[in-house]
Design a protein around this motif. Structure first.
Motif, PDB file in Angstrom:
ATOM      1  N   ALA A  17     -32.204 -85.731  89.954  1.00 28.76           N
ATOM      2  CA  ALA A  17     -31.938 -84.693  90.955  1.00 28.76           C
ATOM      3  C   ALA A  17     -32.807 -83.458  90.722  1.00 28.76           C
ATOM      4  O   ALA A  17     -33.183 -82.765  91.664  1.00 28.76           O
ATOM      5  CB  ALA A  17     -30.463 -84.313  90.937  1.00 28.76           C
ATOM      6  N   LYS A  18     -33.143 -83.193  89.461  1.00 27.82           N
ATOM      7  CA  LYS A  18     -33.951 -82.011  89.141  1.00 27.82           C
ATOM      8  C   LYS A  18     -35.365 -82.122  89.709  1.00 27.82           C
ATOM      9  O   LYS A  18     -35.982 -81.121  90.053  1.00 27.82           O
ATOM     10  CB  LYS A  18     -34.014 -81.817  87.624  1.00 27.82           C
ATOM     11  N   THR A  19     -35.858 -83.337  89.766  1.00 31.80           N
ATOM     12  CA  THR A  19     -37.234 -83.536  90.219  1.00 31.80           C
ATOM     13  C   THR A  19     -37.321 -83.919  91.695  1.00 31.80           C
ATOM     14  O   THR A  19     -38.418 -84.088  92.225  1.00 31.80           O
ATOM     15  CB  THR A  19     -37.915 -84.629  89.379  1.00 31.80           C
ATOM     16  N   SER A  20     -36.176 -84.080  92.335  1.00 36.52           N
ATOM     17  CA  SER A  20     -36.173 -84.511  93.730  1.00 36.52           C
ATOM     18  C   SER A  20     -36.493 -83.382  94.700  1.00 36.52           C
ATOM     19  O   SER A  20     -36.873 -83.622  95.841  1.00 36.52           O
ATOM     20  CB  SER A  20     -34.812 -85.106  94.093  1.00 36.52           C
ATOM     21  N   GLY A  21     -36.311 -82.159  94.230  1.00 34.27           N
ATOM     22  CA  GLY A  21     -36.550 -81.017  95.093  1.00 34.27           C
ATOM     23  C   GLY A  21     -35.373 -80.682  95.995  1.00 34.27           C
ATOM     24  O   GLY A  21     -35.424 -79.722  96.762  1.00 34.27           O
ATOM     25  N   LYS A  22     -34.301 -81.456  95.904  1.00 34.06           N
ATOM     26  CA  LYS A  22     -33.122 -81.205  96.727  1.00 34.06           C
ATOM     27  C   LYS A  22     -32.348 -80.006  96.186  1.00 34.06           C
ATOM     28  O   LYS A  22     -32.098 -79.905  94.998  1.00 34.06           O
ATOM     29  CB  LYS A  22     -32.220 -82.434  96.749  1.00 34.06           C
ATOM     30  N   LYS A  23     -32.010 -79.107  97.063  1.00 37.07           N
ATOM     31  CA  LYS A  23     -31.217 -77.945  96.678  1.00 37.07           C
ATOM     32  C   LYS A  23     -29.743 -78.293  96.703  1.00 37.07           C
ATOM     33  O   LYS A  23     -29.282 -79.056  97.556  1.00 37.07           O
ATOM     34  CB  LYS A  23     -31.483 -76.777  97.628  1.00 37.07           C
ATOM     35  N   ARG A  24     -29.020 -77.747  95.759  1.00 37.54           N
ATOM     36  CA  ARG A  24     -27.586 -78.003  95.693  1.00 37.54           C
ATOM     37  C   ARG A  24     -26.887 -77.445  96.932  1.00 37.54           C
ATOM     38  O   ARG A  24     -27.150 -76.318  97.351  1.00 37.54           O
ATOM     39  CB  ARG A  24     -27.006 -77.372  94.424  1.00 37.54           C
ATOM     40  N   ILE A  25     -26.017 -78.235  97.510  1.00 33.97           N
ATOM     41  CA  ILE A  25     -25.281 -77.814  98.707  1.00 33.97           C
ATOM     42  C   ILE A  25     -24.342 -76.663  98.353  1.00 33.97           C
ATOM     43  O   ILE A  25     -23.599 -76.731  97.369  1.00 33.97           O
ATOM     44  CB  ILE A  25     -24.482 -78.995  99.298  1.00 33.97           C
ATOM     45  N   GLN A  26     -24.384 -75.621  99.141  1.00 33.23           N
ATOM     46  CA  GLN A  26     -23.549 -74.453  98.906  1.00 33.23           C
ATOM     47  C   GLN A  26     -22.405 -74.408  99.922  1.00 33.23           C
ATOM     48  O   GLN A  26     -22.603 -74.715 101.095  1.00 33.23           O
ATOM     49  CB  GLN A  26     -24.377 -73.175  99.033  1.00 33.23           C
ATOM     50  N   PRO A  27     -21.214 -74.017  99.500  1.00 34.96           N
ATOM     51  CA  PRO A  27     -20.097 -73.890 100.452  1.00 34.96           C
ATOM     52  C   PRO A  27     -20.307 -72.693 101.359  1.00 34.96           C
ATOM     53  O   PRO A  27     -21.080 -71.784 101.033  1.00 34.96           O
ATOM     54  CB  PRO A  27     -18.883 -73.686  99.536  1.00 34.96           C
ATOM     55  N   GLU A  28     -19.641 -72.696 102.481  1.00 36.29           N
ATOM     56  CA  GLU A  28     -19.745 -71.558 103.403  1.00 36.29           C
ATOM     57  C   GLU A  28     -19.306 -70.275 102.717  1.00 36.29           C
ATOM     58  O   GLU A  28     -19.915 -69.219 102.894  1.00 36.29           O
ATOM     59  CB  GLU A  28     -18.886 -71.820 104.644  1.00 36.29           C
ATOM     60  N   GLN A  29     -18.262 -70.355 101.940  1.00 38.22           N
ATOM     61  CA  GLN A  29     -17.805 -69.217 101.123  1.00 38.22           C
ATOM     62  C   GLN A  29     -17.163 -69.761  99.860  1.00 38.22           C
ATOM     63  O   GLN A  29     -16.275 -70.602  99.913  1.00 38.22           O
ATOM     64  CB  GLN A  29     -16.812 -68.335 101.875  1.00 38.22           C
ATOM     65  N   SER A  30     -17.609 -69.278  98.721  1.00 43.60           N
ATOM     66  CA  SER A  30     -17.045 -69.714  97.447  1.00 43.60           C
ATOM     67  C   SER A  30     -15.624 -69.200  97.285  1.00 43.60           C
ATOM     68  O   SER A  30     -15.282 -68.103  97.741  1.00 43.60           O
ATOM     69  CB  SER A  30     -17.910 -69.205  96.288  1.00 43.60           C
ATOM     70  N   THR A  31     -14.806 -69.997  96.617  1.00 44.28           N
ATOM     71  CA  THR A  31     -13.447 -69.539  96.321  1.00 44.28           C
ATOM     72  C   THR A  31     -13.477 -68.307  95.417  1.00 44.28           C
ATOM     73  O   THR A  31     -12.546 -67.503  95.419  1.00 44.28           O
ATOM     74  CB  THR A  31     -12.633 -70.669  95.668  1.00 44.28           C
ATOM     75  N   VAL A  32     -14.572 -68.160  94.665  1.00 42.90           N
ATOM     76  CA  VAL A  32     -14.732 -66.973  93.821  1.00 42.90           C
ATOM     77  C   VAL A  32     -14.908 -65.731  94.688  1.00 42.90           C
ATOM     78  O   VAL A  32     -14.320 -64.672  94.431  1.00 42.90           O
ATOM     79  CB  VAL A  32     -15.931 -67.136  92.872  1.00 42.90           C
ATOM     80  N   ASP A  33     -15.715 -65.854  95.742  1.00 41.74           N
ATOM     81  CA  ASP A  33     -15.910 -64.719  96.652  1.00 41.74           C
ATOM     82  C   ASP A  33     -14.611 -64.355  97.373  1.00 41.74           C
ATOM     83  O   ASP A  33     -14.335 -63.179  97.626  1.00 41.74           O
ATOM     84  CB  ASP A  33     -16.999 -65.044  97.666  1.00 41.74           C
ATOM     85  N   LYS A  34     -13.824 -65.383  97.703  1.00 36.61           N
ATOM     86  CA  LYS A  34     -12.535 -65.123  98.346  1.00 36.61           C
ATOM     87  C   LYS A  34     -11.622 -64.353  97.391  1.00 36.61           C
ATOM     88  O   LYS A  34     -10.907 -63.434  97.803  1.00 36.61           O
ATOM     89  CB  LYS A  34     -11.876 -66.446  98.746  1.00 36.61           C
ATOM     90  N   TYR A  35     -11.658 -64.725  96.125  1.00 39.33           N
ATOM     91  CA  TYR A  35     -10.840 -64.026  95.127  1.00 39.33           C
ATOM     92  C   TYR A  35     -11.276 -62.572  95.003  1.00 39.33           C
ATOM     93  O   TYR A  35     -10.439 -61.653  94.960  1.00 39.33           O
ATOM     94  CB  TYR A  35     -10.967 -64.735  93.779  1.00 39.33           C
ATOM     95  N   ILE A  36     -12.598 -62.346  94.957  1.00 41.32           N
ATOM     96  CA  ILE A  36     -13.113 -60.988  94.826  1.00 41.32           C
ATOM     97  C   ILE A  36     -12.745 -60.142  96.038  1.00 41.32           C
ATOM     98  O   ILE A  36     -12.433 -58.951  95.907  1.00 41.32           O
ATOM     99  CB  ILE A  36     -14.638 -61.017  94.625  1.00 41.32           C
ATOM    100  N   SER A  37     -12.765 -60.755  97.230  1.00 45.84           N
ATOM    101  CA  SER A  37     -12.400 -60.003  98.431  1.00 45.84           C
ATOM    102  C   SER A  37     -10.949 -59.548  98.384  1.00 45.84           C
ATOM    103  O   SER A  37     -10.594 -58.508  98.933  1.00 45.84           O
ATOM    104  CB  SER A  37     -12.646 -60.852  99.682  1.00 45.84           C
ATOM    105  N   LYS A  38     -10.094 -60.322  97.700  1.00 44.10           N
ATOM    106  CA  LYS A  38      -8.686 -59.949  97.542  1.00 44.10           C
ATOM    107  C   LYS A  38      -8.482 -58.979  96.387  1.00 44.10           C
ATOM    108  O   LYS A  38      -7.530 -58.194  96.385  1.00 44.10           O
ATOM    109  CB  LYS A  38      -7.835 -61.196  97.300  1.00 44.10           C
ATOM    110  N   HIS A  39      -9.358 -59.056  95.378  1.00 44.73           N
ATOM    111  CA  HIS A  39      -9.232 -58.228  94.179  1.00 44.73           C
ATOM    112  C   HIS A  39     -10.574 -57.556  93.883  1.00 44.73           C
ATOM    113  O   HIS A  39     -11.215 -57.858  92.878  1.00 44.73           O
ATOM    114  CB  HIS A  39      -8.796 -59.082  92.986  1.00 44.73           C
ATOM    115  N   PRO A  40     -11.016 -56.634  94.733  1.00 47.22           N
ATOM    116  CA  PRO A  40     -12.330 -55.996  94.537  1.00 47.22           C
ATOM    117  C   PRO A  40     -12.454 -55.251  93.216  1.00 47.22           C
ATOM    118  O   PRO A  40     -13.559 -55.101  92.694  1.00 47.22           O
ATOM    119  CB  PRO A  40     -12.439 -55.050  95.733  1.00 47.22           C
ATOM    120  N   ASP A  41     -11.337 -54.808  92.651  1.00 43.32           N
ATOM    121  CA  ASP A  41     -11.378 -54.096  91.383  1.00 43.32           C
ATOM    122  C   ASP A  41     -11.760 -55.009  90.225  1.00 43.32           C
ATOM    123  O   ASP A  41     -12.127 -54.537  89.150  1.00 43.32           O
ATOM    124  CB  ASP A  41     -10.025 -53.441  91.091  1.00 43.32           C
ATOM    125  N   ARG A  42     -11.698 -56.317  90.431  1.00 43.24           N
ATOM    126  CA  ARG A  42     -12.017 -57.270  89.363  1.00 43.24           C
ATOM    127  C   ARG A  42     -13.401 -57.891  89.530  1.00 43.24           C
ATOM    128  O   ARG A  42     -13.772 -58.802  88.801  1.00 43.24           O
ATOM    129  CB  ARG A  42     -10.951 -58.367  89.313  1.00 43.24           C
TER     130      ARG A  42
END
Length: 257
Positions: A17-42
């Motif tokens: 996969a490293k040499t194929s040139g394929k980029k890893r599929i990204q989610p529309e929004q990471s669950t981490v970003d959702k957590y940060i949006s709920k807890h911006p202080d963290r």
């Protein structure tokens, strides 16, 4: 031999996969970003953990790592191998760790690079904590689901239950668990109230970015180091025992009062 061969094939897929040139599929929004949006202080603490996890990936899986073509079982095998290689601080070498990642947890990690990094970063940071009196060993239990909110951890001293009385070890363990959970709840409630009071007191003369200076290095009660469970840095049990080791004690309201 079959297991070794299977794992070798998994690594071969990762290398391909490293040499194929394929980029890893990204989610529309990471669950981490959702957590940060709920807890911006963290945000800063969570992103610090993600950075630590990305460093783990680079160290053990290299640049351009992409698990998209792996089956879920292959991914589980790969990620568990990485977790097993993350080192422990010398004060934790006698500890025993019980790890549970749910099926949905593995799926989320595989499809969400940022959450994958957060989980790996959790282990990297948590295992690097030095406990001054940790040589006797502890039992740790870590549970991960498909989001940061679903994570929880517990810890119990190994020498608990050595006394000779009518209670079984497991009964003592439950009593110890109940006591620690109650004290930890009081401890974190106290920290939360202190933070809220400090924020209200300084609301008229500080900016949002100034809050990092207030709560960054030692917390509102000035008893801990720069690792904060409330910020997602280490497990609740780890921070609580750090508080005890720093002289906070485990009686009263759980914060040394």
């Amino acid at each position: 031999m079959n297991e070794a061969s299977s794992f070798s094939e998994t690594l071969s897929k990762v290398e391909a996969a490293k040499t194929s040139g394929k980029k890893r599929i990204q989610p529309e929004q990471s669950t981490v970003d959702k957590y940060i949006s709920k807890h911006p202080d963290r945000k800063a603490d969570v992103e610090k953990m993600v950075t630590a996890g990305n460093n783990v990936i680079k160290q053990y899986l290299g640049e351009n790592y992409n698990p998209d073509d792996l089956t879920l079982e292959e991914y589980k095998e790969l990620i568990n191998d990485v977790i097993s290689k993350i080192p422990y601080d010398s004060s934790q070498l006698n500890d025993v760790e019980y790890l549970n990642i749910t099926e949905d947890g593995y799926k989320q990690m595989k499809s969400d690079p940022k959450y994958e990094a957060w989980v790996l970063g959790y282990f990297k940071i948590d295992r690097s904590v030095h406990f001054p009196f940790g040589a006797q060993g502890n039992y740790h239990s870590e549970h991960f689901g498909a989001s940061i909110e679903e994570h929880h951890g517990e810890s119990y001293p190994m020498n608990y239950g050595d006394g000779k009385d009518d209670d079984s070890w497991w009964e003592k363990r439950q009593k110890r668990h109940d006591m620690l959970m109650e004290q930890m709840a009081k401890y974190y409630e106290k920290r939360y109230n202190e933070r809220e009071a400090a924020m209200k007191k300084n609301a008229g003369r500080i900016t949002v970015t100034d809050t990092a200076a207030i709560f960054g290095s030692k917390g509102a009660n000035n008893t801990l180091d720069d690792s904060s469970y409330l910020g997602g840095e280490i497990s609740a049990a780890a921070e609580f025992f750090m508080m005890i080791a720093n002289g906070g004690g485990a009686t009263g309201d759980g914060a040394g009062n």
